[in-house]
Design a protein around this motif. Structure first.
Motif, PDB file in Angstrom:
ATOM      1  N   ILE A  38       0.841  -1.190   0.000  1.00  0.00           N
ATOM      2  CA  ILE A  38       0.000   0.000   0.000  1.00  0.00           C
ATOM      3  C   ILE A  38       0.878   1.242   0.000  1.00  0.00           C
ATOM      4  O   ILE A  38       0.572   2.239  -0.652  1.00  0.00           O
ATOM      5  N   VAL A  39       1.992   1.189   0.722  1.00  0.00           N
ATOM      6  CA  VAL A  39       2.948   2.296   0.812  1.00  0.00           C
ATOM      7  C   VAL A  39       4.341   1.765   0.516  1.00  0.00           C
ATOM      8  O   VAL A  39       4.714   0.689   0.985  1.00  0.00           O
ATOM      9  N   THR A  40       5.108   2.523  -0.253  1.00  0.00           N
ATOM     10  CA  THR A  40       6.511   2.199  -0.502  1.00  0.00           C
ATOM     11  C   THR A  40       7.379   3.255   0.162  1.00  0.00           C
ATOM     12  O   THR A  40       7.191   4.454  -0.061  1.00  0.00           O
ATOM     13  N   ASP A  41       8.306   2.811   1.013  1.00  0.00           N
ATOM     14  CA  ASP A  41       9.122   3.741   1.794  1.00  0.00           C
ATOM     15  C   ASP A  41      10.412   3.029   2.195  1.00  0.00           C
ATOM     16  O   ASP A  41      10.436   2.240   3.131  1.00  0.00           O
ATOM     17  N   ASP A  42      11.505   3.326   1.498  1.00  0.00           N
ATOM     18  CA  ASP A  42      12.760   2.624   1.774  1.00  0.00           C
ATOM     19  C   ASP A  42      13.537   3.213   2.946  1.00  0.00           C
ATOM     20  O   ASP A  42      14.599   2.713   3.303  1.00  0.00           O
ATOM     21  N   LEU A  43      12.989   4.262   3.567  1.00  0.00           N
ATOM     22  CA  LEU A  43      13.641   4.851   4.739  1.00  0.00           C
ATOM     23  C   LEU A  43      12.984   4.434   6.057  1.00  0.00           C
ATOM     24  O   LEU A  43      13.541   4.671   7.128  1.00  0.00           O
ATOM     25  N   ALA A  44      11.808   3.841   5.996  1.00  0.00           N
ATOM     26  CA  ALA A  44      11.036   3.577   7.211  1.00  0.00           C
ATOM     27  C   ALA A  44      11.816   2.766   8.231  1.00  0.00           C
ATOM     28  O   ALA A  44      11.823   3.093   9.422  1.00  0.00           O
ATOM     29  N   ALA A  45      12.477   1.714   7.805  1.00  0.00           N
ATOM     30  CA  ALA A  45      13.185   0.839   8.747  1.00  0.00           C
ATOM     31  C   ALA A  45      14.277   1.590   9.502  1.00  0.00           C
ATOM     32  O   ALA A  45      14.528   1.318  10.676  1.00  0.00           O
ATOM     33  N   ALA A  46      14.937   2.525   8.829  1.00  0.00           N
ATOM     34  CA  ALA A  46      16.035   3.263   9.458  1.00  0.00           C
ATOM     35  C   ALA A  46      15.560   4.159  10.592  1.00  0.00           C
ATOM     36  O   ALA A  46      16.356   4.546  11.451  1.00  0.00           O
ATOM     37  N   ARG A  87      19.103  11.447  15.539  1.00  0.00           N
ATOM     38  CA  ARG A  87      20.142  10.419  15.659  1.00  0.00           C
ATOM     39  C   ARG A  87      20.021   9.374  14.566  1.00  0.00           C
ATOM     40  O   ARG A  87      21.027   9.010  13.914  1.00  0.00           O
ATOM     41  N   ARG A  88      18.823   8.880  14.341  1.00  0.00           N
ATOM     42  CA  ARG A  88      18.643   7.794  13.380  1.00  0.00           C
ATOM     43  C   ARG A  88      18.830   8.269  11.944  1.00  0.00           C
ATOM     44  O   ARG A  88      19.413   7.555  11.124  1.00  0.00           O
ATOM     45  N   LEU A  89      18.362   9.463  11.642  1.00  0.00           N
ATOM     46  CA  LEU A  89      18.586   9.994  10.296  1.00  0.00           C
ATOM     47  C   LEU A  89      20.066  10.277  10.050  1.00  0.00           C
ATOM     48  O   LEU A  89      20.570  10.045   8.944  1.00  0.00           O
ATOM     49  N   SER A  90      20.754  10.773  11.061  1.00  0.00           N
ATOM     50  CA  SER A  90      22.186  11.038  10.908  1.00  0.00           C
ATOM     51  C   SER A  90      22.951   9.748  10.639  1.00  0.00           C
ATOM     52  O   SER A  90      23.879   9.724   9.819  1.00  0.00           O
ATOM     53  N   GLN A  91      22.552   8.671  11.299  1.00  0.00           N
ATOM     54  CA  GLN A  91      23.191   7.383  11.051  1.00  0.00           C
ATOM     55  C   GLN A  91      22.906   6.885   9.648  1.00  0.00           C
ATOM     56  O   GLN A  91      23.784   6.313   8.993  1.00  0.00           O
ATOM     57  N   ARG A  92      21.692   7.106   9.172  1.00  0.00           N
ATOM     58  CA  ARG A  92      21.288   6.591   7.855  1.00  0.00           C
ATOM     59  C   ARG A  92      21.779   7.464   6.714  1.00  0.00           C
ATOM     60  O   ARG A  92      22.244   6.974   5.687  1.00  0.00           O
ATOM     61  N   LEU A  93      21.691   8.781   6.881  1.00  0.00           N
ATOM     62  CA  LEU A  93      21.996   9.699   5.784  1.00  0.00           C
ATOM     63  C   LEU A  93      23.366  10.355   5.903  1.00  0.00           C
ATOM     64  O   LEU A  93      23.848  10.949   4.940  1.00  0.00           O
ATOM     65  N   GLY A  94      23.973  10.281   7.079  1.00  0.00           N
ATOM     66  CA  GLY A  94      25.254  10.947   7.295  1.00  0.00           C
ATOM     67  C   GLY A  94      25.058  12.370   7.768  1.00  0.00           C
ATOM     68  O   GLY A  94      25.608  12.780   8.789  1.00  0.00           O
ATOM     69  N   THR A  95      24.263  13.128   7.052  1.00  0.00           N
ATOM     70  CA  THR A  95      23.932  14.496   7.444  1.00  0.00           C
ATOM     71  C   THR A  95      22.525  14.804   6.987  1.00  0.00           C
ATOM     72  O   THR A  95      22.064  14.282   5.964  1.00  0.00           O
TER      73      THR A  95
END
Length: 294
Positions: free
Chosen positions: A34-42, A135-143
């Motif tokens: 129903i939804v596609t989101d490749d960032l959700a798990a991070a 914190r979690r976005l910084s780990q996933r995206l770097g910045t």
């Protein structure tokens, strides 16, 4: 702890649940999502990410079926509302200058949909969620993208205009506002305080939000949904504010907004669930709305 404080804590904690459903949804084949989101798990806590990593499509299907039996319409309803808001934001991107997500939780729309558009974003939530998200976005995206600001605020207490202004937002920007899964945790004063802030938005701004039906909160019987009333109203007392669908257009009009679309749950099922072939439903106690500032 006061009822208001308990509701605020619960609202902050519920930021994880919807994104856990979205992350589990990615275990289904693309045609069944129903939804596609490749960032959700991070955006999930480390323990939840570890558990998710061990799950395959069968486990996700079993969990969805269990959720449908235990809480009819919860899985499908949450994902349908997210898909609805995703689509409305995507449609509006050429006409807006800013995104303000009120009660953003761990939502990923700003990071999935805004890059390359020139649209700036402000994500507002309680401090605990804002800190965890950073914190979690910084780990996933770097910045974090420089055009996105994370803003700590209590929607029921803080002055949104002053809080957002301190982070660079100006009401002259044509803005897409998201207010998803929040209104039921506020009291009437908190809802009207937010609506008063939204009344200052620039003409042409858009609003996508959800609400719980007032008659449900007042105890009206709805087949199969007593479990929600017992959990969120009787036992915890954290769902506090509801709206009568018949009164919704007038309520929004009094703050300068016009309803564009307010699909019935059955329409959401046909639009988003039926094409997947899955046997899910949308709970009738919650509604999604799309409106324009006039």
């Amino acid at each position: 702890m006061t009822r208001e404080a308990a509701s605020a804590v619960e609202a902050a904690q519920t930021g994880v649940g919807p994104m856990a459903l979205v992350a589990l949804e990615q275990r289904f084949a693309p045609r069944e999502r129903i939804v596609t989101d490749d960032l959700a798990a991070a955006l999930l806590p480390p323990t939840a990410r570890a558990a998710l990593a061990r799950m395959g499509p069968r486990a996700a299907s079993v969990m969805a079926a269990f959720a449908e039996r235990r809480y009819p319409g919860l899985w499908g309803g949450m994902l349908c509302r997210k898909r609805f808001i995703d689509e409305k934001l995507r449609e509006a991107l050429g006409a807006i200058e800013a995104l303000v997500n009120l009660g953003a939780g761990f939502d990923t729309r700003a990071y999935r949909m805004l890059p390359g558009t020139g649209v700036r974003a402000w994500e507002v939530d309680q401090t605990s969620n804002i800190d965890a998200k950073w914190r979690r976005l910084s780990q996933r995206l770097g910045t974090l993208p420089p055009q996105i600001r994370l803003v700590a605020a209590d929607l029921g207490r803080d002055a949104l205009d002053a809080t957002l202004a301190a982070h660079g937002y100006v009401p002259q920007l044509r803005t897409f506002f998201i207010w998803e899964g929040v209104t039921q945790y506020l009291d009437e004063a908190g809802v009207r305080k937010t609506l008063a802030f939204l009344a200052t938005a620039a003409p042409g701004s858009r609003l996508a939000f959800t609400y719980v039906r007032r008659d449900f909160l007042e105890g009206a019987p709805m087949a199969g949904h007593a479990v929600y009333y017992h959990r969120f109203v009787e036992k915890r007392g954290i769902w506090r504010y509801g709206i009568d669908p018949a009164e919704l257009p007038g309520l929004l009009a009094s703050y300068g907004w016009r309803v564009i679309e307010a699909p019935e749950p059955q329409e959401m099922e046909q639009r988003y669930i039926a094409p997947t072939g899955r046997t899910l439903t949308c709970m009738p106690i919650e509604r999604s709305v799309y409106a324009e500032r006039i």
